[in-house]
Structures are given as structure tokens and as C-alpha cells.
Write a protein that holds these residues in place. Structure first.
Motif, PDB file in Angstrom:
ATOM      1  N   GLN A  71      -2.513  -4.650  -9.603  1.00  0.00           N
ATOM      2  CA  GLN A  71      -3.273  -3.403  -9.466  1.00  0.00           C
ATOM      3  C   GLN A  71      -4.567  -3.622  -8.684  1.00  0.00           C
ATOM      4  O   GLN A  71      -4.918  -2.816  -7.818  1.00  0.00           O
ATOM      5  N   VAL A  72      -5.276  -4.697  -8.994  1.00  0.00           N
ATOM      6  CA  VAL A  72      -6.515  -5.014  -8.261  1.00  0.00           C
ATOM      7  C   VAL A  72      -6.178  -5.246  -6.791  1.00  0.00           C
ATOM      8  O   VAL A  72      -6.857  -4.743  -5.890  1.00  0.00           O
ATOM      9  N   TYR A  73      -5.120  -5.996  -6.546  1.00  0.00           N
ATOM     10  CA  TYR A  73      -4.684  -6.276  -5.174  1.00  0.00           C
ATOM     11  C   TYR A  73      -4.371  -4.986  -4.446  1.00  0.00           C
ATOM     12  O   TYR A  73      -4.809  -4.773  -3.305  1.00  0.00           O
ATOM     13  N   GLN A  74      -3.604  -4.119  -5.080  1.00  0.00           N
ATOM     14  CA  GLN A  74      -3.205  -2.863  -4.442  1.00  0.00           C
ATOM     15  C   GLN A  74      -4.436  -2.035  -4.075  1.00  0.00           C
ATOM     16  O   GLN A  74      -4.487  -1.448  -2.994  1.00  0.00           O
ATOM     17  N   GLU A  87      -4.413  -3.176   1.890  1.00  0.00           N
ATOM     18  CA  GLU A  87      -4.566  -2.559   3.206  1.00  0.00           C
ATOM     19  C   GLU A  87      -4.556  -3.600   4.328  1.00  0.00           C
ATOM     20  O   GLU A  87      -3.957  -3.379   5.382  1.00  0.00           O
ATOM     21  N   CYS A  88      -5.204  -4.734   4.093  1.00  0.00           N
ATOM     22  CA  CYS A  88      -5.264  -5.778   5.125  1.00  0.00           C
ATOM     23  C   CYS A  88      -4.228  -6.887   4.929  1.00  0.00           C
ATOM     24  O   CYS A  88      -3.672  -7.390   5.897  1.00  0.00           O
ATOM     25  N   HIS A  89      -3.980  -7.273   3.684  1.00  0.00           N
ATOM     26  CA  HIS A  89      -3.108  -8.420   3.412  1.00  0.00           C
ATOM     27  C   HIS A  89      -1.645  -8.033   3.193  1.00  0.00           C
ATOM     28  O   HIS A  89      -0.804  -8.905   3.031  1.00  0.00           O
ATOM     29  N   ILE A 135       3.114  -9.146   1.369  1.00  0.00           N
ATOM     30  CA  ILE A 135       3.897  -9.356   2.588  1.00  0.00           C
ATOM     31  C   ILE A 135       2.954  -9.098   3.758  1.00  0.00           C
ATOM     32  O   ILE A 135       2.654  -7.960   4.104  1.00  0.00           O
ATOM     33  N   ASN A 136       2.476 -10.176   4.339  1.00  0.00           N
ATOM     34  CA  ASN A 136       1.450 -10.135   5.371  1.00  0.00           C
ATOM     35  C   ASN A 136       1.948  -9.426   6.617  1.00  0.00           C
ATOM     36  O   ASN A 136       2.985  -9.802   7.174  1.00  0.00           O
ATOM     37  N   PRO A 137       1.199  -8.417   7.090  1.00  0.00           N
ATOM     38  CA  PRO A 137       1.596  -7.725   8.321  1.00  0.00           C
ATOM     39  C   PRO A 137       1.282  -8.528   9.582  1.00  0.00           C
ATOM     40  O   PRO A 137       1.587  -8.099  10.678  1.00  0.00           O
ATOM     41  N   GLY A 138       0.687  -9.701   9.415  1.00  0.00           N
ATOM     42  CA  GLY A 138       0.399 -10.571  10.548  1.00  0.00           C
ATOM     43  C   GLY A 138      -1.044 -10.539  10.998  1.00  0.00           C
ATOM     44  O   GLY A 138      -1.470 -11.387  11.765  1.00  0.00           O
ATOM     45  N   ALA A 139      -1.823  -9.589  10.534  1.00  0.00           N
ATOM     46  CA  ALA A 139      -3.207  -9.454  10.987  1.00  0.00           C
ATOM     47  C   ALA A 139      -4.198 -10.200  10.095  1.00  0.00           C
ATOM     48  O   ALA A 139      -5.325 -10.426  10.492  1.00  0.00           O
ATOM     49  N   ALA A 140      -3.801 -10.576   8.900  1.00  0.00           N
ATOM     50  CA  ALA A 140      -4.714 -11.209   7.944  1.00  0.00           C
ATOM     51  C   ALA A 140      -4.093 -12.498   7.413  1.00  0.00           C
ATOM     52  O   ALA A 140      -2.900 -12.763   7.585  1.00  0.00           O
TER      53      ALA A 140
END
Length: 102
Positions: free
Chosen positions: A31-34, A39-41, A46-51
């Protein structure tokens, strides 16, 4: 024999309690992560590649994680004013539950 059985049962109960606490921390960390990180990670880490891919943090990198989250790093803002020790513990539990080295 009964004393030994009693000790074994207490140990099993303690292990079950610890597992339940770990699962609770993982769920809270999700929940904290969400709220603060997704948004960035990326969704569900599942990393979108930008972070930075948080799943690549190893178990011995907790201090690095705490410092980066608290003070910020590169484009990542400092979360020290918004996230305290309990939230850092929860985030770490969530990240470690999905780490590549597990």
C-alpha cells in the motif's frame, strides 16, 4: 517427552506468528509503495525502465535503501518528511518479498 513436545509447539506457534506479521508488513508495504513509489518504479515493482529496479536490491542493502528513500537520490525526491521508520520497514518487506535474489 511432553516438555520437548511443548517446546516444539511453542516454536511452531512463534514461527506462525512471525509469518503472519511478515505478511502483514508486506501487505502494508504494498500500500505504501502504491501510494508513493509506483508512479516511477512501476506497478507491483515491474520497472517501466525509467527508474531503478528495486527488485535488484539485495538483503544487505537495507542501509542504502533507507538513505535513498529518506534523503532522495538523483531525480527521486526525499521522502524522509513523509515516511517514517514503520513505513520504511513495510516498504522493505514488500520489496524483499519480490526481490530477484530470493
Amino acid at each position: 517427552m511432553q516438555k520437548t513436545l511443548g517446546i516444539v509447539l511453542l516454536a511452531l506457534a512463534a514461527a506462525q506468528n512471525a509469518a503472519a506479521q511478515d505478511q502483514s508488513a508486506i501487505e502494508a508495504g504494498a500500500q505504501v509503495y502504491q501510494t508513493h513509489c509506483e508512479e516511477c518504479h512501476g506497478e507491483k515493482l515491474i520497472n517501466p525502465g525509467a527508474a531503478f529496479d528495486l527488485r535488484s536490491l539485495s538483503a544487505d542493502e537495507r542501509a542504502r535503501f533507507d538513505k535513498s528513500v529518506t534523503e532522495g537520490k538523483g531525480q527521486m525526491p526525499a521522502w524522509g518528511g513523509q515516511l517514517g521508520a514503520p513505513e520504511l520497514d513495510q516498504l522493505w518487506a514488500y520489496i524483499r518479498s519480490r526481490a530477484h535474489d530470493m
